[in-house]
Design a protein around this motif. Structure first.
Motif, mmCIF file in Angstrom:
data_model
loop_
_atom_site.group_PDB
_atom_site.id
_atom_site.type_symbol
_atom_site.label_atom_id
_atom_site.label_comp_id
_atom_site.label_asym_id
_atom_site.label_seq_id
_atom_site.Cartn_x
_atom_site.Cartn_y
_atom_site.Cartn_z
ATOM 1 N N ASN A 1 7.598 -11.734 6.210
ATOM 2 C CA ASN A 1 6.328 -11.993 7.143
ATOM 3 C C ASN A 1 5.066 -11.730 6.303
ATOM 4 N N GLU A 2 4.898 -12.945 5.666
ATOM 5 C CA GLU A 2 3.632 -12.940 4.748
ATOM 6 C C GLU A 2 2.453 -12.373 5.055
ATOM 7 N N LYS A 3 1.826 -12.764 6.407
ATOM 8 C CA LYS A 3 0.793 -12.058 6.946
ATOM 9 C C LYS A 3 0.893 -10.626 6.956
ATOM 10 N N VAL A 4 1.777 -10.260 7.504
ATOM 11 C CA VAL A 4 1.937 -8.725 7.581
ATOM 12 C C VAL A 4 1.947 -7.977 6.124
ATOM 13 N N VAL A 5 2.756 -8.643 5.239
ATOM 14 C CA VAL A 5 2.809 -8.021 3.928
ATOM 15 C C VAL A 5 1.315 -8.017 3.307
ATOM 16 N N LYS A 6 0.847 -8.964 3.198
ATOM 17 C CA LYS A 6 -0.713 -9.166 2.713
ATOM 18 C C LYS A 6 -1.501 -8.038 3.327
ATOM 19 N N GLU A 7 -1.546 -7.963 4.581
ATOM 20 C CA GLU A 7 -2.404 -7.064 5.228
ATOM 21 C C GLU A 7 -1.947 -5.525 4.761
ATOM 22 N N TYR A 8 -0.475 -5.309 4.577
ATOM 23 C CA TYR A 8 -0.117 -3.995 3.924
ATOM 24 C C TYR A 8 -0.818 -3.737 2.352
ATOM 25 N N MET A 9 -0.807 -4.980 1.723
ATOM 26 C CA MET A 9 -1.304 -4.962 0.224
ATOM 27 C C MET A 9 -2.734 -4.531 0.218
ATOM 28 N N ASN A 10 -3.339 -5.059 1.380
ATOM 29 C CA ASN A 10 -4.937 -4.872 1.158
ATOM 30 C C ASN A 10 -5.228 -3.607 1.502
ATOM 31 N N GLN A 11 -4.543 -3.188 2.397
ATOM 32 C CA GLN A 11 -4.797 -1.712 2.879
ATOM 33 C C GLN A 11 -4.320 -0.625 1.820
ATOM 34 N N LEU A 12 -2.970 -0.828 1.243
ATOM 35 C CA LEU A 12 -2.788 0.019 -0.037
ATOM 36 C C LEU A 12 -3.893 -0.050 -1.119
ATOM 37 N N LYS A 13 -4.342 -1.259 -1.399
ATOM 38 C CA LYS A 13 -5.409 -1.339 -2.511
ATOM 39 C C LYS A 13 -6.693 -0.154 -2.326
ATOM 40 N N ASN A 14 -6.824 0.009 -1.156
ATOM 41 C CA ASN A 14 -7.951 1.243 -0.927
ATOM 42 C C ASN A 14 -7.543 2.522 -1.154
ATOM 43 N N ILE A 15 -6.492 2.698 -1.050
ATOM 44 C CA ILE A 15 -5.697 4.161 -1.319
ATOM 45 C C ILE A 15 -4.855 4.246 -2.651
ATOM 46 N N SER A 16 -4.665 3.232 -3.226
ATOM 47 C CA SER A 16 -4.014 3.349 -4.577
ATOM 48 C C SER A 16 -4.337 2.266 -5.472
ATOM 49 N N GLU A 17 -4.225 2.679 -6.776
ATOM 50 C CA GLU A 17 -4.753 2.028 -8.032
ATOM 51 C C GLU A 17 -3.707 1.053 -8.623
ATOM 52 N N ALA A 18 -2.547 0.910 -7.878
ATOM 53 C CA ALA A 18 -1.325 0.320 -8.438
ATOM 54 C C ALA A 18 -1.769 -1.175 -8.563
ATOM 55 N N ASP A 19 -0.960 -1.751 -9.572
ATOM 56 C CA ASP A 19 -1.073 -3.185 -9.727
ATOM 57 C C ASP A 19 -0.385 -3.976 -8.551
ATOM 58 N N GLU A 20 -0.503 -5.552 -8.472
ATOM 59 C CA GLU A 20 -0.251 -6.267 -7.274
ATOM 60 C C GLU A 20 1.293 -6.034 -7.242
ATOM 61 N N LEU A 21 2.061 -6.190 -8.433
ATOM 62 C CA LEU A 21 3.183 -6.115 -8.200
ATOM 63 C C LEU A 21 3.730 -4.680 -7.429
ATOM 64 N N ASP A 22 3.322 -3.421 -7.767
ATOM 65 C CA ASP A 22 3.782 -2.303 -7.336
ATOM 66 C C ASP A 22 3.418 -2.259 -5.768
ATOM 67 N N LEU A 23 2.282 -3.101 -5.517
ATOM 68 C CA LEU A 23 1.675 -2.975 -4.207
ATOM 69 C C LEU A 23 2.673 -3.997 -3.284
ATOM 70 N N LEU A 24 3.291 -4.974 -3.897
ATOM 71 C CA LEU A 24 4.087 -5.656 -3.159
ATOM 72 C C LEU A 24 5.353 -5.034 -2.828
ATOM 73 N N LYS A 25 5.840 -4.412 -3.818
ATOM 74 C CA LYS A 25 7.135 -3.398 -3.582
ATOM 75 C C LYS A 25 6.969 -2.469 -2.707
ATOM 76 N N MET A 26 5.845 -1.840 -2.414
ATOM 77 C CA MET A 26 5.643 -0.906 -1.467
ATOM 78 C C MET A 26 5.492 -1.656 -0.039
ATOM 79 N N ALA A 27 4.817 -2.730 0.086
ATOM 80 C CA ALA A 27 4.240 -3.261 1.163
ATOM 81 C C ALA A 27 5.748 -3.949 1.799
ATOM 82 N N ILE A 28 6.704 -4.466 1.163
ATOM 83 C CA ILE A 28 7.885 -4.967 1.681
ATOM 84 C C ILE A 28 8.991 -4.115 2.225
ATOM 85 N N ARG A 29 8.594 -2.741 1.907
ATOM 86 C CA ARG A 29 9.572 -1.696 2.496
ATOM 87 C C ARG A 29 9.177 -1.103 3.673
ATOM 88 N N LEU A 30 7.890 -1.656 4.111
ATOM 89 C CA LEU A 30 7.259 -1.047 5.480
ATOM 90 C C LEU A 30 7.801 -2.171 6.574
#
Length: 285
Positions: free
Chosen positions: A80-109
């Motif tokens: 679900n691309e729209k949901v994953v991208k929204e998760y990644m945007n929110q995670l950027k505000n609370i984490s300094e992780a790179d795009e790959l790590d953000l994607l790994k976290m978002a896909i589990r949500l």
């Protein structure tokens, strides 16, 4: 010809993207006990499956299953691309992780994967219906083959009881004379005077109470009736069960009236054959 309730039938369909296995198993039961296991997207067809199987199989504990194996067609779960991208945007505000790590976290949500429900394909179902008909034919053949074995066993048991009954009929005059002799000897041992005419009357009355003529005739008729039903065009285990009850009643009465050890031994052998018939009849459709 009789049929067994025990049977097994199977068909395998190889479709373009699926391997579908249809399986039928049945065991003995007083009535039809049908258990259906099919994938959710075929559920709307379950009532039709039940009606068709009930019409063909009639009795028994029946398990019907459809197993589907995917041969590499389209996957039903998608990102679900729209949901994953929204998760990644929110995670950027609370984490300094790179795009790959953000994607790994978002896909589990939650809701990051969406499952598309597979819809029923009518062309596919037409093939499955043919497969179900094939499985029914296979289980019917299995039941017929088992029925032939039961038929042969029943005929043998009935012939055995008939042979034992003939021995009972041959032995009956000897039994009556034996009973008379025992009664006369008992009177003689008492060393008392008796009225011979009165004694003969009482003896006749006593012998009549032990008479098994009617039981012999009825037992012979029931044996013929059982054998006739075995050759019927329809398999009817319940009817055969009722006849075996009547056979048992006549055999038991002969045993209780015989009052003669050699005849009682024959009755025990008849009971043994009848018990084997009853056990096997539990499997008859």
């Amino acid at each position: 010809m009789i049929q067994s309730m025990t049977g097994y039938g199977k068909t395998v369909l190889q479709l373009s993207q699926k391997k579908i296995t249809i399986e039928l198993k049945s065991l003995n039961s007083k009535n039809l006990d049908l258990n259906v296991r099919i994938p959710g997207y075929y559920r709307e067809k379950e009532l039709g499956i039940r009606k068709a199987l009930a019409k063909e199989l009639m009795r028994g504990k029946v398990d019907f299953s459809i197993y589907v194996e995917d041969n590499g067609g389209e996957v039903s779960s998608k990102v679900n691309e729209k949901v994953v991208k929204e998760y990644m945007n929110q995670l950027k505000n609370i984490s300094e992780a790179d795009e790959l790590d953000l994607l790994k976290m978002a896909i589990r949500l939650p809701d990051s994967l969406k499952t598309e429900r597979e819809e029923l394909n009518e062309e596919e179902w037409n093939e499955i219906e043919k497969g179900i008909s094939g499985a029914v034919k296979n289980i019917q053949k299995y039941r017929n083959d088992e029925g032939e074995a039961l038929f042969a066993d029943f005929v043998m048991r009935i012939k055995n009881i008939e042979a034992l009954l003939e021995k009972v009929i041959e032995m009956d005059p000897e039994r009556v004379n034996q009973v008379k002799d025992k009664l006369k000897k008992s009177i003689d041992d008492l060393q008392i005077n008796v009225d011979e005419n009165r004694f003969e009357q009482e003896l006749i009355y006593y012998i009549e109470k032990l008479d098994i003529t009617e039981e012999k005739v009825r037992l012979k008729n029931h044996l013929s009736y059982f054998e006739k039903e075995l050759h019927s065009n329809h398999s009817n285990g319940k009817k055969l069960g009722f006849i075996t009850q009547e056979l048992g009643r006549e055999i038991n009465t002969i045993g209780s009236k015989s009052n003669y050890a050699p005849m009682q031994k024959l009755v025990v052998q008849m009971k043994d054959e009848l018990e084997k018939i009853k056990e096997q009849n539990l499997n008859v459709l």
